[in-house]
Design a protein around this motif. Structure first.
Motif, PDB file in Angstrom:
ATOM      1  N   GLY A  75      51.578  53.748  55.369  1.00 56.82           N
ATOM      2  CA  GLY A  75      52.225  53.795  54.063  1.00 56.82           C
ATOM      3  C   GLY A  75      53.461  52.921  53.973  1.00 56.82           C
ATOM      4  N   MET A  76      53.939  52.420  55.116  1.00 54.40           N
ATOM      5  CA  MET A  76      55.108  51.536  55.132  1.00 54.40           C
ATOM      6  C   MET A  76      54.672  50.123  54.735  1.00 54.40           C
ATOM      7  N   PRO A  77      55.466  49.411  53.928  1.00 51.11           N
ATOM      8  CA  PRO A  77      55.121  48.022  53.628  1.00 51.11           C
ATOM      9  C   PRO A  77      55.058  47.195  54.915  1.00 51.11           C
ATOM     10  N   SER A  78      53.985  46.459  55.082  1.00 51.32           N
ATOM     11  CA  SER A  78      53.807  45.707  56.330  1.00 51.32           C
ATOM     12  C   SER A  78      54.842  44.597  56.482  1.00 51.32           C
ATOM     13  N   ARG A  79      55.418  44.132  55.387  1.00 51.22           N
ATOM     14  CA  ARG A  79      56.442  43.088  55.478  1.00 51.22           C
ATOM     15  C   ARG A  79      57.648  43.548  56.293  1.00 51.22           C
ATOM     16  N   LEU A  80      57.853  44.867  56.387  1.00 57.20           N
ATOM     17  CA  LEU A  80      59.000  45.381  57.134  1.00 57.20           C
ATOM     18  C   LEU A  80      58.830  45.243  58.645  1.00 57.20           C
ATOM     19  N   SER A  81      57.655  44.813  59.080  1.00 53.68           N
ATOM     20  CA  SER A  81      57.441  44.583  60.515  1.00 53.68           C
ATOM     21  C   SER A  81      58.066  43.266  60.972  1.00 53.68           C
ATOM     22  N   ALA A  82      58.540  42.474  60.013  1.00 49.18           N
ATOM     23  CA  ALA A  82      59.196  41.203  60.333  1.00 49.18           C
ATOM     24  C   ALA A  82      60.580  41.194  59.691  1.00 49.18           C
ATOM     25  N   GLU A  83      61.514  40.509  60.339  1.00 49.86           N
ATOM     26  CA  GLU A  83      62.840  40.357  59.752  1.00 49.86           C
ATOM     27  C   GLU A  83      62.748  39.482  58.513  1.00 49.86           C
ATOM     28  N   ALA A  84      63.703  39.624  57.631  1.00 54.67           N
ATOM     29  CA  ALA A  84      63.702  38.850  56.384  1.00 54.67           C
ATOM     30  C   ALA A  84      63.519  37.349  56.625  1.00 54.67           C
ATOM     31  N   PRO A  85      64.231  36.725  57.590  1.00 52.72           N
ATOM     32  CA  PRO A  85      64.029  35.282  57.795  1.00 52.72           C
ATOM     33  C   PRO A  85      62.617  34.928  58.273  1.00 52.72           C
ATOM     34  N   GLU A  86      61.933  35.875  58.915  1.00 52.79           N
ATOM     35  CA  GLU A  86      60.581  35.630  59.434  1.00 52.79           C
ATOM     36  C   GLU A  86      59.507  35.902  58.384  1.00 52.79           C
ATOM     37  N   ARG A  87      59.877  36.523  57.268  1.00 53.11           N
ATOM     38  CA  ARG A  87      58.872  36.967  56.297  1.00 53.11           C
ATOM     39  C   ARG A  87      58.164  35.816  55.609  1.00 53.11           C
ATOM     40  N   ALA A  88      58.857  34.698  55.361  1.00 51.81           N
ATOM     41  CA  ALA A  88      58.202  33.551  54.733  1.00 51.81           C
ATOM     42  C   ALA A  88      57.119  32.993  55.665  1.00 51.81           C
ATOM     43  N   GLU A  89      57.433  32.908  56.958  1.00 52.99           N
ATOM     44  CA  GLU A  89      56.442  32.436  57.933  1.00 52.99           C
ATOM     45  C   GLU A  89      55.280  33.421  58.023  1.00 52.99           C
ATOM     46  N   ARG A  90      55.588  34.705  58.015  1.00 47.97           N
ATOM     47  CA  ARG A  90      54.550  35.738  58.041  1.00 47.97           C
ATOM     48  C   ARG A  90      53.651  35.593  56.820  1.00 47.97           C
ATOM     49  N   GLN A  91      54.226  35.345  55.654  1.00 48.55           N
ATOM     50  CA  GLN A  91      53.418  35.189  54.441  1.00 48.55           C
ATOM     51  C   GLN A  91      52.521  33.961  54.533  1.00 48.55           C
ATOM     52  N   ARG A  92      53.008  32.871  55.103  1.00 49.68           N
ATOM     53  CA  ARG A  92      52.164  31.686  55.293  1.00 49.68           C
ATOM     54  C   ARG A  92      50.974  32.013  56.190  1.00 49.68           C
ATOM     55  N   LEU A  93      51.236  32.801  57.237  1.00 48.30           N
ATOM     56  CA  LEU A  93      50.157  33.231  58.126  1.00 48.30           C
ATOM     57  C   LEU A  93      49.127  34.041  57.349  1.00 48.30           C
ATOM     58  N   LEU A  94      49.578  35.017  56.575  1.00 48.82           N
ATOM     59  CA  LEU A  94      48.650  35.873  55.834  1.00 48.82           C
ATOM     60  C   LEU A  94      47.862  35.069  54.801  1.00 48.82           C
TER      61      LEU A  94
END
Length: 146
Positions: A75-94
């Motif tokens: 139920g937790m947003p998966s974006r919270l598994s990455a720090e804010a600066p890493e979230r853009a890179e995580r989104q590119r991966l997804l």
């Protein structure tokens, strides 16, 4: 029935991995949902298709790596598994996973519940897609650091 115990979710998780990655997720063909959840020596997580995707699965290895219980993880947003600066890179991966079906060799920094940062390497992220082609989310697996 929670996904950890649900044979249909297990079939979706392992079947989509096999179809997209071209090899089995589990090392032994007789390993079942209980083994994957309780005993697997690698992390497996999955999130849904919400606009802000929510975790729907995290095996015990993932729970240990991130420091969350099942109840805290799911139920937790998966974006919270990455720090804010890493979230853009995580989104590119997804986005790449959505386009290509899976990405292997993924590495990055993740953040645990207590704020500890830890590296993830040799990860595989794949679409949770059933045999009819319906996308149910995305999943990831990575080995645990020794």
């Amino acid at each position: 029935m929670r996904p950890a115990d649900d044979p249909r979710f297990f079939a979706l998780l392992t079947g989509s991995f096999q179809r997209l990655v071209g090899r089995p997720l589990l090392p032994e063909p007789n390993s079942g949902p209980g083994w994957l959840y309780e005993s697997a020596p690698f992390a497996v997580l999955a999130h849904d298709t919400s606009a802000d995707p929510l975790f729907v699965y995290a095996n015990r290895a993932a729970q240990r790596a991130f420091g969350y219980t099942w109840e805290e993880f799911v139920g937790m947003p998966s974006r919270l598994s990455a720090e804010a600066p890493e979230r853009a890179e995580r989104q590119r991966l997804l986005d790449a996973v959505a386009r290509d079906g899976f990405v292997s060799g993924y590495s990055g920094i993740r953040v645990a519940r207590d704020g500890r940062r830890f590296p993830v390497s040799e990860g595989i992220v794949w679409q949770l897609v059933d045999e009819a082609g319906t996308v149910h989310g995305q999943a990831a697996t990575f080995p645990l650091a020794a």
